[in-house]
Structures are given as structure tokens and as C-alpha cells.
Design a protein around this motif. Structure first.
Motif, PDB file in Angstrom:
ATOM      1  N   GLN A  73       0.848  -1.187   0.000  1.00 56.17           N
ATOM      2  CA  GLN A  73       0.000   0.000   0.000  1.00 56.17           C
ATOM      3  C   GLN A  73       0.889   1.245   0.000  1.00 56.17           C
ATOM      4  N   LYS A  74       0.432   2.283  -0.663  1.00 56.46           N
ATOM      5  CA  LYS A  74       1.206   3.526  -0.728  1.00 56.46           C
ATOM      6  C   LYS A  74       0.309   4.696  -0.367  1.00 56.46           C
ATOM      7  N   PHE A  75       0.773   5.494   0.579  1.00 59.07           N
ATOM      8  CA  PHE A  75       0.051   6.697   0.979  1.00 59.07           C
ATOM      9  C   PHE A  75       1.045   7.838   1.143  1.00 59.07           C
ATOM     10  N   GLU A  76       0.606   9.038   0.836  1.00 59.90           N
ATOM     11  CA  GLU A  76       1.436  10.231   1.031  1.00 59.90           C
ATOM     12  C   GLU A  76       0.955  10.944   2.280  1.00 59.90           C
ATOM     13  N   VAL A  77       1.871  11.163   3.203  1.00 58.91           N
ATOM     14  CA  VAL A  77       1.524  11.711   4.513  1.00 58.91           C
ATOM     15  C   VAL A  77       2.310  13.000   4.747  1.00 58.91           C
ATOM     16  N   PRO A  78       1.661  14.126   5.055  1.00 55.54           N
ATOM     17  CA  PRO A  78       2.380  15.367   5.372  1.00 55.54           C
ATOM     18  C   PRO A  78       2.857  15.369   6.817  1.00 55.54           C
ATOM     19  N   ALA A  79       3.918  16.147   7.082  1.00 56.19           N
ATOM     20  CA  ALA A  79       4.451  16.261   8.444  1.00 56.19           C
ATOM     21  C   ALA A  79       5.118  17.618   8.605  1.00 56.19           C
ATOM     22  N   GLN A  80       5.115  18.118   9.835  1.00 58.53           N
ATOM     23  CA  GLN A  80       5.747  19.394  10.164  1.00 58.53           C
ATOM     24  C   GLN A  80       6.524  19.247  11.463  1.00 58.53           C
ATOM     25  N   SER A  81       7.607  20.050  11.562  1.00 59.93           N
ATOM     26  CA  SER A  81       8.429  19.978  12.766  1.00 59.93           C
ATOM     27  C   SER A  81       9.270  21.241  12.881  1.00 59.93           C
ATOM     28  N   SER A  82       9.873  21.403  14.052  1.00 66.23           N
ATOM     29  CA  SER A  82      10.843  22.478  14.291  1.00 66.23           C
ATOM     30  C   SER A  82      12.227  21.858  14.390  1.00 66.23           C
ATOM     31  N   THR A  83      13.209  22.512  13.788  1.00 63.88           N
ATOM     32  CA  THR A  83      14.569  22.013  13.811  1.00 63.88           C
ATOM     33  C   THR A  83      15.273  22.432  15.100  1.00 63.88           C
ATOM     34  N   LYS A  84      16.527  22.029  15.218  1.00 67.30           N
ATOM     35  CA  LYS A  84      17.297  22.341  16.423  1.00 67.30           C
ATOM     36  C   LYS A  84      17.491  23.836  16.606  1.00 67.30           C
ATOM     37  N   ASP A  85      17.544  24.578  15.486  1.00 63.05           N
ATOM     38  CA  ASP A  85      17.688  26.030  15.571  1.00 63.05           C
ATOM     39  C   ASP A  85      16.336  26.738  15.485  1.00 63.05           C
ATOM     40  N   LEU A  86      15.248  26.001  15.809  1.00 62.26           N
ATOM     41  CA  LEU A  86      13.893  26.544  15.930  1.00 62.26           C
ATOM     42  C   LEU A  86      13.358  27.112  14.625  1.00 62.26           C
ATOM     43  N   GLN A  87      13.733  26.489  13.516  1.00 54.93           N
ATOM     44  CA  GLN A  87      13.181  26.852  12.216  1.00 54.93           C
ATOM     45  C   GLN A  87      12.073  25.871  11.844  1.00 54.93           C
ATOM     46  N   GLU A  88      11.012  26.394  11.218  1.00 59.91           N
ATOM     47  CA  GLU A  88       9.903  25.546  10.803  1.00 59.91           C
ATOM     48  C   GLU A  88      10.281  24.769   9.546  1.00 59.91           C
ATOM     49  N   ILE A 167       4.340  -3.179   8.389  1.00 60.46           N
ATOM     50  CA  ILE A 167       5.723  -3.340   7.920  1.00 60.46           C
ATOM     51  C   ILE A 167       6.035  -2.236   6.912  1.00 60.46           C
ATOM     52  N   ILE A 168       7.012  -1.387   7.238  1.00 64.06           N
ATOM     53  CA  ILE A 168       7.425  -0.317   6.331  1.00 64.06           C
ATOM     54  C   ILE A 168       8.418  -0.888   5.329  1.00 64.06           C
ATOM     55  N   LEU A 169       8.112  -0.750   4.053  1.00 63.88           N
ATOM     56  CA  LEU A 169       8.985  -1.251   2.989  1.00 63.88           C
ATOM     57  C   LEU A 169       9.910  -0.159   2.461  1.00 63.88           C
ATOM     58  N   ASP A 170       9.386   1.038   2.320  1.00 68.12           N
ATOM     59  CA  ASP A 170      10.206   2.120   1.778  1.00 68.12           C
ATOM     60  C   ASP A 170       9.513   3.451   2.045  1.00 68.12           C
ATOM     61  N   THR A 171      10.315   4.487   2.183  1.00 65.75           N
ATOM     62  CA  THR A 171       9.789   5.844   2.298  1.00 65.75           C
ATOM     63  C   THR A 171      10.593   6.757   1.382  1.00 65.75           C
ATOM     64  N   SER A 172       9.989   7.819   0.941  1.00 65.02           N
ATOM     65  CA  SER A 172      10.680   8.817   0.137  1.00 65.02           C
ATOM     66  C   SER A 172      10.153  10.194   0.488  1.00 65.02           C
ATOM     67  N   VAL A 173      11.060  11.158   0.465  1.00 74.06           N
ATOM     68  CA  VAL A 173      10.689  12.541   0.768  1.00 74.06           C
ATOM     69  C   VAL A 173      10.193  13.183  -0.518  1.00 74.06           C
ATOM     70  N   VAL A 174       8.890  13.395  -0.598  1.00 76.92           N
ATOM     71  CA  VAL A 174       8.302  13.983  -1.796  1.00 76.92           C
ATOM     72  C   VAL A 174       8.588  15.481  -1.851  1.00 76.92           C
ATOM     73  N   ASP A 175       8.526  16.138  -0.713  1.00 74.49           N
ATOM     74  CA  ASP A 175       8.720  17.591  -0.676  1.00 74.49           C
ATOM     75  C   ASP A 175       9.304  17.970   0.678  1.00 74.49           C
ATOM     76  N   LEU A 176      10.221  18.923   0.659  1.00 74.09           N
ATOM     77  CA  LEU A 176      10.832  19.428   1.886  1.00 74.09           C
ATOM     78  C   LEU A 176      10.928  20.939   1.761  1.00 74.09           C
ATOM     79  N   THR A 177      10.175  21.649   2.572  1.00 72.70           N
ATOM     80  CA  THR A 177      10.127  23.110   2.478  1.00 72.70           C
ATOM     81  C   THR A 177      10.419  23.727   3.831  1.00 72.70           C
ATOM     82  N   PHE A 178      10.838  24.990   3.807  1.00 70.83           N
ATOM     83  CA  PHE A 178      11.139  25.718   5.033  1.00 70.83           C
ATOM     84  C   PHE A 178      10.540  27.107   4.939  1.00 70.83           C
ATOM     85  N   SER A 179      10.682  27.888   6.000  1.00 70.51           N
ATOM     86  CA  SER A 179      10.011  29.182   6.099  1.00 70.51           C
ATOM     87  C   SER A 179      10.554  30.165   5.073  1.00 70.51           C
TER      88      SER A 179
END
Length: 284
Positions: A73-88, A167-179
Motif C-alpha cells: 500500500q502507498k500513501f502520502e503523509v504530510p508532516a511538520q516539525s521544528s529544527t534544532k535552531d527553531l526553524q519551521e 511493515i514499512i517497505l520504503d519511504t521517500s521525501v516527496v517535498d521538503l520546504t522551510f520558512s
């Protein structure tokens, strides 16, 4: 009033009973196709034991079979976080997974449908795993060390979903954005680096040009030194006379305005005079 033949009634009843028996017989079997797994529930309670591909008997009327897809099965899941230097930092992950066949009964009891698995398990655990991976580095490191970020994310996500029978078979970063603020800072840094590199290039070019001029000057000085030594040495006058003859040839072989005469053999410098002066001298 006419009465129906009792035999006709018996035939109708027999037909109804036969049809009911046939329906019950057909509903007593379930076929599980390859790539699927079934969980039998009797009176609403899931029974132990996964139904894998093949034909299985089930109690009619009181049992139901829930089918689960075991293929990838394949699903695209969004996620957000703050980095060590407090950047979104925002990302979108494409996750390929499949269900563990041995855990399907537990999945049926705890999660229910595949949609529940994605929305209630995979999506929130993806968010938490991304927070773990992003919090260990600055936003610049997250961008420049994208493969390491993905590795940490994969490890965190696999360990969290394994206990749910996913069971996770593979993941890929579709998009990576910052502020937008960081994007502007990155752009300004790149411009400054380009200017610095241009300044280094100009300085190197100037240094090379200066060194070339020094080499030319040194070459001229060395040539003059060698010529002076040659003229001082025995036979130097001949060299000077040869230079005069070469100059005469370059002038077209005409009588030059300046004539070189070796008047004194001991003199280091020949006697020079202008023939034009002779033409201007009045005759006696």
C-alpha cells in the motif's frame, strides 16, 4: 370453492427448503484470493486464526468475514516539525507499507479498517518520527544532509509501526520546504558567497598579472645585463656594428641619417654623427 392438491403444496415447500439449503451451503464457504487475508467474526467477536488464500468454511448467518489487502500500500503523509535552531520545516512523505499477515486479527480488533490504520496510526506516527529526526539537526543540516534525515526518520517510523503489525517497505521525501525567512537568508548567503568567489578570482587574476609584469621586467633586465656584458667583452664592438647593420637593413638599405663609425678600437662606445648635418654645412 376449489381446493389445491396437497402434493402441489409439498412440492412448493420442498423447493423453498432446497433453495434455503443451497443458500446456506453457499454462505458456508468463503474464498480468500492471493494477496488477501480474512478475519472471521462470529456474533461480532473476532476469532483467532487468519484465513489465508483458499476456501474456508464459516458458520452461516451468524458469521462475517473481514478481508484485508496484504499487498503493498502507498500513501502520502504530510508532516511538520521544528529544527534544532527553531526553524519551521515541512515535509511530505510517500510511505510504502504492507500488513503483517500474522497480526491481521489483532489489527481487526484494535484498528478495524485500512482507512483507520492510515488516519489513526500511520499519519500520527509519521508526524512524531519526523519530529524526532528534524529536532537533531539545524534546518541547513536537514537540507544538506537529506539522506541522513531520511535514515533517522525511517528508523524511528519502523520501530513505532512494527508493534501495530505494519511493515514499512520504503519511504521517500516527496517535498521538503522551510520558512520564507530562511529561504531569503539562504538566497542572501548564496549571493554573498558568489561575490566572495568573484573577489577571490579578481584578486588571483591581479596577482597573476602582476607576476607576469615582474617576469617581463626581470627578463628585460637580464637581457640588458647580458648585452652589457657582451659589449664589454672582447668583440663587443662587432656585436654593436651588427646591430647597426640590421637597423640599416630594416631602413630599406638607404644611407642612414646616423652613421656608426668604429673610430677607436679601444673605445667601448663607437663614434656617431648625423649625415644630415653635413648637408647643411656651407661649402668653403
Amino acid at each position: 370453492m376449489r381446493y389445491q392438491n396437497p402434493q402441489n403444496w409439498q412440492a412448493v415447500v420442498a423447493g423453498i427448503i432446497a433453495a434455503a439449503v443451497l443458500l446456506l451451503s453457499l454462505s458456508s464457504f468463503i474464498i480468500i484470493t492471493p494477496g488477501q487475508a480474512g478475519v472471521m467474526s462470529i456474533l461480532g467477536k473476532a476469532r483467532e486464526g487468519v484465513l489465508l488464500e483458499g476456501i474456508h468454511i464459516k458458520p452461516p448467518l451468524i458469521s462475517t468475514i473481514d478481508i484485508y489487502d496484504l499487498t503493498v500500500q502507498k500513501f502520502e503523509v504530510p508532516a511538520q516539525s521544528s529544527t534544532k535552531d527553531l526553524q519551521e520545516l515541512s515535509a511530505s512523505f510517500a510511505i510504502n507499507f504492507r500488513l503483517d499477515p500474522t497480526q491481521v486479527v489483532n489489527i481487526r480488533r484494535t484498528q478495524g479498517t485500512l482507512q483507520n490504520i492510515v488516519s489513526k496510526i500511520i499519519a500520527p506516527q509519521t508526524q512524531e518520527s519526523f519530529k524526532i529526526a528534524a529536532a537533531e539537526r539545524t534546518v541547513e543540516e536537514a537540507i544538506t544532509q537529506r539522506d541522513i534525515l531520511k535514515r533517522d526518520f525511517d528508523e524511528a517510523l519502523s520501530s513505532r509501526l512494527d508493534k501495530y503489525g505494519i511493515i514499512i517497505l520504503d519511504t521517500s521525501v516527496v517535498d521538503l520546504t522551510f520558512s520564507a525567512e530562511f529561504s531569503k537568508a539562504v538566497e542572501e548567503k548564496q549571493i554573498a558567497e558568489q561575490r566572495a568567489q568573484r573577489g577571490v578570482y579578481i584578486a588571483q587574476e591581479a596577482e597573476q598579472q602582476a607576476q607576469a609584469e615582474i617576469n617581463i621586467a626581470q627578463g628585460k633586465a637580464e637581457a640588458q645585463r647580458l648585452l652589457a656584458e657582451t659589449l664589454k667583452a672582447q668583440g663587443g664592438s662587432l656585436v654593436l656594428m651588427k646591430e647597426a647593420i640590421e637597423a640599416w637593413k630594416l631602413g630599406g638599405g638607404q644611407v642612414p641619417k646616423v652613421l656608426v663609425i668604429n673610430g677607436d678600437s679601444n673605445s667601448g662606445v663607437p663614434f656617431l654623427f648625423n649625415l644630415g648635418n653635413l648637408e647643411e654645412t656651407p661649402s668653403l
